[in-house]
Scaffold this motif. Sequence first.
Motif, PDB file in Angstrom:
ATOM      1  N   THR A 146       0.843  -1.195   0.000  1.00 31.77           N
ATOM      2  CA  THR A 146       0.000   0.000   0.000  1.00 31.77           C
ATOM      3  C   THR A 146       0.881   1.248   0.000  1.00 31.77           C
ATOM      4  OG1 THR A 146      -0.077   0.141   2.412  1.00 31.77           O
ATOM      5  CG2 THR A 146      -1.750  -1.235   1.329  1.00 31.77           C
ATOM      6  N   PRO A 147       0.301   2.409  -0.331  1.00 34.05           N
ATOM      7  CA  PRO A 147       1.091   3.645  -0.244  1.00 34.05           C
ATOM      8  C   PRO A 147       1.673   3.868   1.150  1.00 34.05           C
ATOM      9  CG  PRO A 147      -0.925   4.029  -1.487  1.00 34.05           C
ATOM     10  CD  PRO A 147      -1.037   2.650  -0.925  1.00 34.05           C
ATOM     11  N   GLU A 148       0.897   3.522   2.185  1.00 33.95           N
ATOM     12  CA  GLU A 148       1.381   3.702   3.553  1.00 33.95           C
ATOM     13  C   GLU A 148       2.597   2.818   3.837  1.00 33.95           C
ATOM     14  OE1 GLU A 148      -2.615   5.042   2.957  1.00 33.95           O
ATOM     15  OE2 GLU A 148      -1.792   3.022   2.714  1.00 33.95           O
TER      16      GLU A 148
ATOM     17  N   ASP B 126       5.580   4.289   2.013  1.00 34.63           N
ATOM     18  CA  ASP B 126       6.057   5.487   2.691  1.00 34.63           C
ATOM     19  C   ASP B 126       6.949   5.123   3.876  1.00 34.63           C
ATOM     20  OD1 ASP B 126       6.168   8.315   2.901  1.00 34.63           O
ATOM     21  OD2 ASP B 126       4.749   8.235   4.552  1.00 34.63           O
TER      22      ASP B 126
ATOM     23  N   GLU C 283     -11.042   5.180  -8.501  1.00 36.48           N
ATOM     24  CA  GLU C 283     -10.149   4.519  -7.559  1.00 36.48           C
ATOM     25  C   GLU C 283      -8.712   4.535  -8.091  1.00 36.48           C
ATOM     26  OE1 GLU C 283      -9.755   0.227  -5.162  1.00 36.48           O
ATOM     27  OE2 GLU C 283     -11.248   0.493  -6.760  1.00 36.48           O
TER      28      GLU C 283
ATOM     29  N   ASP D 117      -7.274   8.013  -7.597  1.00 40.96           N
ATOM     30  CA  ASP D 117      -6.963   8.236  -6.184  1.00 40.96           C
ATOM     31  C   ASP D 117      -5.703   7.467  -5.768  1.00 40.96           C
ATOM     32  OD1 ASP D 117      -9.183   9.826  -5.989  1.00 40.96           O
ATOM     33  OD2 ASP D 117     -10.450   8.310  -5.022  1.00 40.96           O
ATOM     34  N   ARG D 118      -5.581   6.244  -6.264  1.00 37.57           N
ATOM     35  CA  ARG D 118      -4.428   5.424  -5.895  1.00 37.57           C
ATOM     36  C   ARG D 118      -3.137   6.026  -6.469  1.00 37.57           C
ATOM     37  NH1 ARG D 118      -4.657  -0.192  -4.590  1.00 37.57           N
ATOM     38  NH2 ARG D 118      -6.908   0.129  -4.423  1.00 37.57           N
TER      39      ARG D 118
ATOM     40  N   SER E  30      -2.139   8.792  -4.197  1.00 35.03           N
ATOM     41  CA  SER E  30      -1.609   8.313  -2.920  1.00 35.03           C
ATOM     42  C   SER E  30      -0.192   7.786  -3.076  1.00 35.03           C
ATOM     43  CB  SER E  30      -2.517   7.214  -2.356  1.00 35.03           C
ATOM     44  OG  SER E  30      -3.792   7.712  -2.056  1.00 35.03           O
ATOM     45  N   TYR E  31       0.051   7.051  -4.165  1.00 38.37           N
ATOM     46  CA  TYR E  31       1.400   6.540  -4.390  1.00 38.37           C
ATOM     47  C   TYR E  31       2.376   7.677  -4.686  1.00 38.37           C
ATOM     48  CZ  TYR E  31       0.210   1.578  -4.244  1.00 38.37           C
ATOM     49  OH  TYR E  31      -0.164   0.329  -3.829  1.00 38.37           O
TER      50      TYR E  31
ATOM     51  N   GLU F 127       2.263  10.679  -3.484  1.00 41.00           N
ATOM     52  CA  GLU F 127       2.556  11.289  -2.186  1.00 41.00           C
ATOM     53  C   GLU F 127       3.546  10.450  -1.382  1.00 41.00           C
ATOM     54  OE1 GLU F 127      -1.130  11.916  -0.213  1.00 41.00           O
ATOM     55  OE2 GLU F 127      -1.820  13.459  -1.623  1.00 41.00           O
ATOM     56  N   ALA F 128       3.538   9.120  -1.615  1.00 40.04           N
ATOM     57  CA  ALA F 128       4.457   8.224  -0.915  1.00 40.04           C
ATOM     58  C   ALA F 128       5.835   8.182  -1.568  1.00 40.04           C
ATOM     59  CB  ALA F 128       3.866   6.815  -0.858  1.00 40.04           C
TER      60      ALA F 128
END
Length: 292
Positions: free
Chosen positions: A188-190, A193, A250, A253-254, A257-258, A260-261
């Motif tokens: 996941t992006p989290e 990160d 989706e 958005d993904r 998010s990626y 940003e990571a």
Amino acid sequence: MEISIALPTFSAPDTPIPDVVSTARHAEALGFDGAWAGDHLSTGAPFLESVVALSAAAAVTERLQLGFGVLLLGLRSEAWIAKQIASLQLLSGGRVLLGVGVGGAPAAEWAAAGALLHERGRRTDLMLQALPDLLAGKTTALRTETGEPTLTLEPAVPTPPVWIGGASDAALRRAVRHGTGWLASLLTPEQIDRLRTRLAEMAGSAAIPRIGTTLFTALGADRARAVRWLESLLVPREVADRMMIGSAREFEDRLGSYAEAGVSHVVVNAGTQNLMAQYDAVAQIAATNAAR
């Protein structure tokens, strides 16, 4: 953000492999940055050899980057894989992206190749150390072979950018030591990160590698079926469900998010049989986002 596609080099058991050549042509026409191919000897399902598949893609494209996603370097003869990489790099005009991983394949696959599963990390590291000199045409000792014979490869070629796959500390250290980039998968992006922070710690004052990841899509298609396909690749059900993207919104958005990571390169793997329509949809989304 660069966006590439995964070539259809494998399929489910008893299912024909789609046309790799047509897919590569289509990907270049759509403006994708690259096409990547996975690597295995035997999985219990149809699976094309990665160097051959990327060579076929190279022959019918002019601009598309050609990525190994990822090459099981330690599974190969050091001399021959260096020769194959050099040949592909030369014939493609320097378009190779050398993704490398140690893999988690069954021991039988390694035994069939004459390699030992428990030595895969050591073999991979030794081969990565030797590869730049081999590709540069320097006489180089092959430390993975008995007696450490030497080899000189000609013609010399530029070393491709190296992308290291895997999420273990050993893989991250390998990325810092040898990699232009780190290629994540099923994270996941989290999670990416957090591992980016770990990469920065290992790199110290040096720049951290670029970060790439694989996305799995079923845009406008049967998402549940696509999740089952990903599960058939031995991905745990909950991970397959979390990673499969089912809608254009989706996907957008993904991507955000990626980004940003810290992800700068995405490889899209379509979890549906209609690859062309899937990559058409991805290309349209990417073009819309780029125009904003």
